[in-house]
Design an enzyme around this catalytic site. Structure first.
Site, PDB file in Angstrom:
ATOM      1  N   SER A  34      36.133  69.486  56.315  1.00  0.00           N
ATOM      2  CA  SER A  34      36.315  68.868  55.010  1.00  0.00           C
ATOM      3  C   SER A  34      35.859  67.400  55.043  1.00  0.00           C
ATOM      4  O   SER A  34      34.737  67.127  55.458  1.00  0.00           O
ATOM      5  CB  SER A  34      37.768  69.015  54.558  1.00  0.00           C
ATOM      6  N   ASP A 147      36.457  75.292  51.620  1.00  0.00           N
ATOM      7  CA  ASP A 147      37.003  74.260  52.502  1.00  0.00           C
ATOM      8  C   ASP A 147      37.403  74.806  53.879  1.00  0.00           C
ATOM      9  O   ASP A 147      38.163  75.771  53.993  1.00  0.00           O
ATOM     10  CB  ASP A 147      38.235  73.658  51.820  1.00  0.00           C
TER      11      ASP A 147
END
Length: 279
Positions: A34, A147
């Site tokens: 991320s 993610d």
């Protein structure tokens, strides 16, 4: 270096890297999840710490995403990919000055996807695609990606699989105050992901020799404007861990046999296999 996710809180990674550089501690490999992939990717591409700090002051949520008409999310983070292509000196893994790996999640299978070759801009965008907020990113293999925090929010095992003998992980969620109640949908989703990943992060830390934990208790996931506080917290945390880092560097490098034994010790073989499942 293993740089974890945490949205705006991940700007603390810059402070950690700054202190390492100031103390002549060289980073040989970076794995990021991320925002950790964004900061780590920028540094690996050749952006200096000074330039990183400038970028951190400039970036806004409008540079990352834009509203879209889709059943798959509230917005698209295609702008993040454009931002990376415009600002990074290089955008392919093969051209990085520091070897880089980026963690994403395959939504169809639930498996971790580790990118280490090809287009780094798309990989980082995928790793930062917070589910519900941003639409999933489809790669050249037609995988629907989101993610990386969903499967590995602290990728210490990944950087070790890359060949690192000593691993420093940066956990920007260790000192976390849950915001009650969250004030917007972004905070609702980030708080939910944080709660979900808490237990697994304790397990993921096992592959790190040192875990640096910036104290950013009261900073929310969407407060990009608090960049100076975040960087300062990263600096303070790394300075506090410098002696431990130096002791790690003084230890003799483990031989091949020792590393193989460690990698395939009981309970770690399965994790090692998952770590090596690259793109």
């Amino acid at each position: 270096m293993a740089l974890g996710g945490g949205a705006a809180r991940g700007l603390a990674h810059i402070g950690v890297l700054k202190v390492l550089e100031e103390n002549a501690i060289t980073v040989d490999f970076i794995a990021g999840t991320s925002v950790g992939s964004l900061v780590g990717g920028a540094y690996a591409s050749g952006i200096s710490i000074k330039e990183l700090i400038e970028l951190a002051h400039q970036i806004r949520w409008r540079d990352i995403g834009s509203l879209t008409l889709s059943r798959m999310g509230l917005s698209s983070n295609a702008r993040l990919e454009e931002f990376i292509r415009a600002r990074f000196p290089v955008t392919s893994f093969e051209q990085m000055r520091i070897p880089l790996a980026v963690v994403a999640t395959d939504l169809a299978t639930g498996r971790m996807v580790v990118f280490n070759e090809g287009d780094a801009a798309l990989a980082i965008r995928a790793s930062c695609a917070i589910p519900g907020i941003y639409t999933p990113v489809v790669d050249d293999k037609k995988r629907m990606l989101a993610d990386g925090a969903l499967v590995n929010n602290l990728p210490a095992s990944i950087v070790r699989a890359m060949g690192a003998d000593r691993v420093i992980a940066v956990d920007v969620n260790a000192h976390l105050q849950l915001f009650s109640p969250p004030s917007n949908v972004f905070q609702v989703l980030m708080q939910s992901i944080s709660l979900m990943t808490r237990a697994s992060e304790r397990y993921l830390r096992e592959d790190a020799d040192l875990v640096v934990q910036p104290k950013i208790i009261d900073i929310k996931w969407d407060e990009l404007e608090r960049v100076d506080e975040l960087i300062a917290a990263g600096e303070e945390a790394m300075k506090g861990a410098l002696e431990q880092a130096r002791q790690l560097l003084e230890k003799p490098r483990r031989g091949l046999l020792q590393r193989l034994r460690s990698a395939f010790a009981p309970g770690r073989a399965e994790k090692k296999e998952a770590s090596l499942r690259m793109r």
